[in-house]
Design an enzyme around this catalytic site. Structure first.
Site, mmCIF file in Angstrom:
data_model
loop_
_atom_site.group_PDB
_atom_site.id
_atom_site.type_symbol
_atom_site.label_atom_id
_atom_site.label_comp_id
_atom_site.label_asym_id
_atom_site.label_seq_id
_atom_site.Cartn_x
_atom_site.Cartn_y
_atom_site.Cartn_z
ATOM 1 C CD GLU A 176 -2.597 5.442 4.363
ATOM 2 O OE1 GLU A 176 -2.257 5.484 5.613
ATOM 3 O OE2 GLU A 176 -2.853 6.041 3.627
ATOM 4 C CB SER A 186 -1.000 0.063 1.364
ATOM 5 O OG SER A 186 -1.416 1.264 1.578
ATOM 6 C CE1 TYR A 246 -4.153 -1.856 5.695
ATOM 7 C CE2 TYR A 246 -2.989 0.427 4.678
ATOM 8 C CZ TYR A 246 -3.842 -0.870 4.644
ATOM 9 O OH TYR A 246 -3.636 -1.222 3.252
HETATM 10 P P1 NDP Z 1 -11.703 -4.662 1.498
HETATM 11 O O1 NDP Z 1 -11.416 -4.226 3.158
HETATM 12 O O2 NDP Z 1 -12.535 -4.293 0.848
HETATM 13 O O3 NDP Z 1 -11.430 -6.447 1.712
HETATM 14 C C1 NDP Z 1 -10.460 -7.029 2.863
HETATM 15 C C2 NDP Z 1 -10.599 -8.469 2.615
HETATM 16 O O4 NDP Z 1 -9.941 -8.967 3.753
HETATM 17 C C3 NDP Z 1 -12.241 -8.906 2.956
HETATM 18 O O5 NDP Z 1 -12.465 -9.795 1.849
HETATM 19 C C4 NDP Z 1 -12.042 -9.501 4.379
HETATM 20 O O6 NDP Z 1 -13.329 -10.344 4.643
HETATM 21 C C5 NDP Z 1 -10.769 -10.025 4.399
HETATM 22 N N1 NDP Z 1 -10.285 -10.449 5.826
HETATM 23 C C6 NDP Z 1 -9.973 -9.543 6.592
HETATM 24 N N2 NDP Z 1 -9.360 -10.122 7.771
HETATM 25 C C7 NDP Z 1 -9.121 -11.570 7.309
HETATM 26 C C8 NDP Z 1 -8.727 -12.578 7.864
HETATM 27 N N3 NDP Z 1 -8.335 -12.712 9.259
HETATM 28 N N4 NDP Z 1 -8.583 -13.676 7.146
HETATM 29 C C9 NDP Z 1 -9.278 -13.896 5.828
HETATM 30 N N5 NDP Z 1 -9.662 -12.668 5.248
HETATM 31 C C10 NDP Z 1 -9.840 -11.683 5.739
HETATM 32 O O7 NDP Z 1 -10.031 -4.308 1.141
HETATM 33 P P2 NDP Z 1 -9.733 -3.976 -0.519
HETATM 34 O O8 NDP Z 1 -10.319 -4.844 -1.301
HETATM 35 O O9 NDP Z 1 -10.026 -2.360 -0.825
HETATM 36 O O10 NDP Z 1 -8.041 -4.084 -0.709
HETATM 37 C C11 NDP Z 1 -7.621 -5.298 -0.800
HETATM 38 C C12 NDP Z 1 -6.112 -5.454 -0.237
HETATM 39 O O11 NDP Z 1 -5.525 -4.264 -1.124
HETATM 40 C C13 NDP Z 1 -6.111 -5.133 1.170
HETATM 41 O O12 NDP Z 1 -4.885 -6.037 1.529
HETATM 42 C C14 NDP Z 1 -5.940 -3.836 1.482
HETATM 43 O O13 NDP Z 1 -5.122 -3.505 2.739
HETATM 44 C C15 NDP Z 1 -4.908 -3.397 0.160
HETATM 45 N N6 NDP Z 1 -4.913 -2.105 -0.456
HETATM 46 C C16 NDP Z 1 -6.000 -1.618 -0.630
HETATM 47 C C17 NDP Z 1 -6.030 -0.414 -1.455
HETATM 48 C C18 NDP Z 1 -7.323 0.167 -1.928
HETATM 49 O O14 NDP Z 1 -7.002 1.641 -2.237
HETATM 50 N N7 NDP Z 1 -8.312 -0.079 -1.883
HETATM 51 C C19 NDP Z 1 -4.667 0.291 -1.668
HETATM 52 C C20 NDP Z 1 -3.554 -0.415 -1.330
HETATM 53 C C21 NDP Z 1 -3.620 -1.772 -0.906
HETATM 54 P P3 NDP Z 1 -14.522 -9.826 5.361
HETATM 55 O O15 NDP Z 1 -15.325 -9.657 4.014
HETATM 56 O O16 NDP Z 1 -14.999 -10.891 5.992
HETATM 57 O O17 NDP Z 1 -14.245 -8.776 6.073
HETATM 58 P P1 GDR Z 2 -6.700 5.516 3.270
HETATM 59 O O1 GDR Z 2 -8.337 5.866 2.816
HETATM 60 O O2 GDR Z 2 -6.660 5.865 4.699
HETATM 61 O O3 GDR Z 2 -6.089 6.436 2.453
HETATM 62 O O4 GDR Z 2 -6.576 4.181 3.280
HETATM 63 P P2 GDR Z 2 -9.716 6.743 3.309
HETATM 64 O O5 GDR Z 2 -10.693 6.710 2.133
HETATM 65 O O6 GDR Z 2 -10.094 6.178 4.754
HETATM 66 O O7 GDR Z 2 -9.113 8.011 3.908
HETATM 67 C C1 GDR Z 2 -8.720 9.011 2.746
HETATM 68 C C2 GDR Z 2 -8.328 10.234 3.371
HETATM 69 O O8 GDR Z 2 -9.556 11.039 3.581
HETATM 70 C C3 GDR Z 2 -9.744 11.588 4.980
HETATM 71 N N1 GDR Z 2 -11.066 11.687 5.216
HETATM 72 C C4 GDR Z 2 -11.777 10.636 5.688
HETATM 73 N N2 GDR Z 2 -11.477 9.324 5.703
HETATM 74 C C5 GDR Z 2 -12.595 8.710 6.275
HETATM 75 N N3 GDR Z 2 -12.448 7.213 6.127
HETATM 76 N N4 GDR Z 2 -13.794 9.196 6.477
HETATM 77 C C6 GDR Z 2 -13.823 10.426 6.668
HETATM 78 O O9 GDR Z 2 -14.906 10.754 7.325
HETATM 79 C C7 GDR Z 2 -13.069 11.284 6.420
HETATM 80 N N5 GDR Z 2 -12.831 12.706 6.140
HETATM 81 C C8 GDR Z 2 -11.741 12.691 5.527
HETATM 82 C C9 GDR Z 2 -8.587 10.873 5.678
HETATM 83 O O10 GDR Z 2 -8.189 11.513 6.897
HETATM 84 C C10 GDR Z 2 -7.608 10.436 4.724
HETATM 85 O O11 GDR Z 2 -6.629 11.421 4.628
HETATM 86 C C11 GDR Z 2 -7.126 3.392 1.846
HETATM 87 C C12 GDR Z 2 -7.247 2.034 2.510
HETATM 88 O O12 GDR Z 2 -8.186 1.305 1.265
HETATM 89 C C13 GDR Z 2 -6.304 1.440 2.638
HETATM 90 O O13 GDR Z 2 -6.293 -0.175 2.886
HETATM 91 C C14 GDR Z 2 -5.106 1.621 1.611
HETATM 92 O O14 GDR Z 2 -4.047 1.026 1.687
HETATM 93 C C15 GDR Z 2 -4.768 2.982 1.159
HETATM 94 O O15 GDR Z 2 -6.135 3.568 1.115
HETATM 95 C C16 GDR Z 2 -4.202 2.915 0.045
#
Ligand code: NDP
Ligand code: GDR
Length: 320
Positions: free
Chosen positions: A125, A123, A147
């Site tokens: 992050e 990520s 995280y």
């Molecule tokens: P989601 O939160 O939508 O999905 C996470 C998944 O992980 C869900 O299917 C959840 O299951 C599963 N999970 C959580 N805990 C466990 C566990 N202990 N064992 C098995 N499965 C588990 O995330 P995204 O699809 O958005 O992201 C996919 C991956 O990419 C994640 O690792 C995230 O950190 C990473 N990532 C995401 C980004 C983004 O912008 N979306 C950017 C960079 C990295 P359940 O449905 O049961 O909760």
């Molecule tokens: P992020 O995504 O932390 O970048 O992680 P999120 O959408 O939660 O926050 C993005 C930015 O928005 C600001 N923010 C708020 N965020 C949330 N959730 N709710 C609010 O009300 C709000 N108001 C302002 C936050 O402070 C932050 O700066 C996501 C996740 O998908 C991670 O798993 C992944 O790795 C990274 O993106 C890349």
């Protein structure tokens, strides 16, 4: 027919990746953790084409058993505790799943079949308090949440198993990617859902935290293509995936509200509750390596992403 195992199949990315791999002719095995209610909302249209199996990143035995039974040639580790604010409330759980879970899966690969190709969902992050602008593969990490710290461990253990055991283990350092299937607590979906509710007279305001933080937002459907491409290369490596542009949360609000003819300033309320103990202020990728080596190109622009999400929430709420 190649077999792929996807952890995190019930998540946003799991659903898009499963669609892509089914289209490419893979047998897709999706690992889901046990829950007391059905959690297949995002993949219900795929359930005839994929196999859902029970397993958990916290349980080493379940991972070993799945690899033994289904013999995948590719494993995509998308499972994680992925919500940044929760990582301050549950830091140990976040470390166990998001960091150590990666080691458990790599250990299973090492013991069952070290030829399995492995993708780790790393990520942006990890860049946190950025040490360089824009961020590329060589930019030093400075995570700002439990995280981010856990993801950094996951990234380095992936690199380490590549170097120690010659496992084809690739790490995709993906910047934020969104879609109509994004979880409702993430800021983009919170805004698109809130805009739709306000437009339909179902809500009066959206309460948000920091409007000035900047993110490099792309479309999740485009990003899963990059994951697949990474596992089709001759060598495992790490790649930054993003759009190469950055936008503030405020700008996301502005475009989303304007799309339905409203002014965000009249509806967005800032609330201390949503501020974070430590913020990531600015993320912007330099994805030039992925574009050159993987030939990866995104198809959806930032503006198209915002309007797609608002339109989708409007349609969903009107139907519901
Ligand atoms: P989601 O939160 O939508 O999905 C996470 C998944 O992980 C869900 O299917 C959840 O299951 C599963 N999970 C959580 N805990 C466990 C566990 N202990 N064992 C098995 N499965 C588990 O995330 P995204 O699809 O958005 O992201 C996919 C991956 O990419 C994640 O690792 C995230 O950190 C990473 N990532 C995401 C980004 C983004 O912008 N979306 C950017 C960079 C990295 P359940 O449905 O049961 O909760
Ligand atoms: P992020 O995504 O932390 O970048 O992680 P999120 O959408 O939660 O926050 C993005 C930015 O928005 C600001 N923010 C708020 N965020 C949330 N959730 N709710 C609010 O009300 C709000 N108001 C302002 C936050 O402070 C932050 O700066 C996501 C996740 O998908 C991670 O798993 C992944 O790795 C990274 O993106 C890349």
């Amino acid at each position: 027919m190649p077999t792929a195992l996807i952890t995190g199949i019930t998540g946003q990315d799991g659903s898009y990746l499963a669609e892509l791999l089914v289209k490419k002719g893979y047998r897709v095995i999706g690992m889901a953790r046990r829950s007391s209610t059905l959690n297949t909302e995002r993949i219900k249209h795929l359930l005839d084409d994929i196999t859902i199996v029970q397993g958990d990143l916290q349980d080493q035995g379940s991972l070993l058993a799945l690899l033994e039974e289904y013999k995948p040639s590719e494993v995509y580790n998308l499972a994680a505790q992925s919500f940044v604010p929760t990582s301050w409330n549950q830091p140990a759980l976040t470390g166990d799943v998001t960091a150590l879970g990666v080691t458990r899966l790599l250990e299973a690969i090492r013991f069952v079949d070290p030829k399995i190709r492995f993708y780790q969902a790393s990520s942006s992050e990890m860049f946190g308090k950025v040490q360089e602008v824009p961020q590329k593969e060589s930019t030093p990490f400075y995570p700002r949440s439990p995280y981010g710290v856990a993801k950094m461990y996951g990234h380095w253990i992936t690199v380490n198993y590549r170097e120690s055991f010659n496992i084809f283990a690739s790490s995709g350092i993906l910047f934020n990617h969104e879609s109509p299937r994004r979880g409702l607590e993430f800021v983009t979906r919170k805004i698109s859902d809130g805009v739709a509710r306000i437009k339909l007279g179902m809500a009066k305001e959206i309460r948000l935290g920091n409007l000035e933080s900047q993110r490099d937002w792309g479309f999740a459907g485009d990003y899963v293509e990059a994951m697949w491409l990474m596992l089709q290369q001759d060598h495992a490596d790490s790649y930054v995936i993003g759009m190469g542009e950055t936008h503030a949360v405020r700008e996301f609000c502005e475009i989303a509200f304007a799309h339905v003819g409203l002014d965000y300033k009249e509806y967005v309320v800032q609330d201390e509750k949503f501020y974070r103990p430590a913020e990531v202020d600015l993320l912007i990728s330099d994805p030039s390596r992925a574009r050159a080596v993987l030939k990866w190109e995104p198809s959806v622009s930032f503006r198209e992403l915002v309007t797609m999400m608002v339109d989708s929430d409007l349609a969903r709420l009107k139907k519901g």
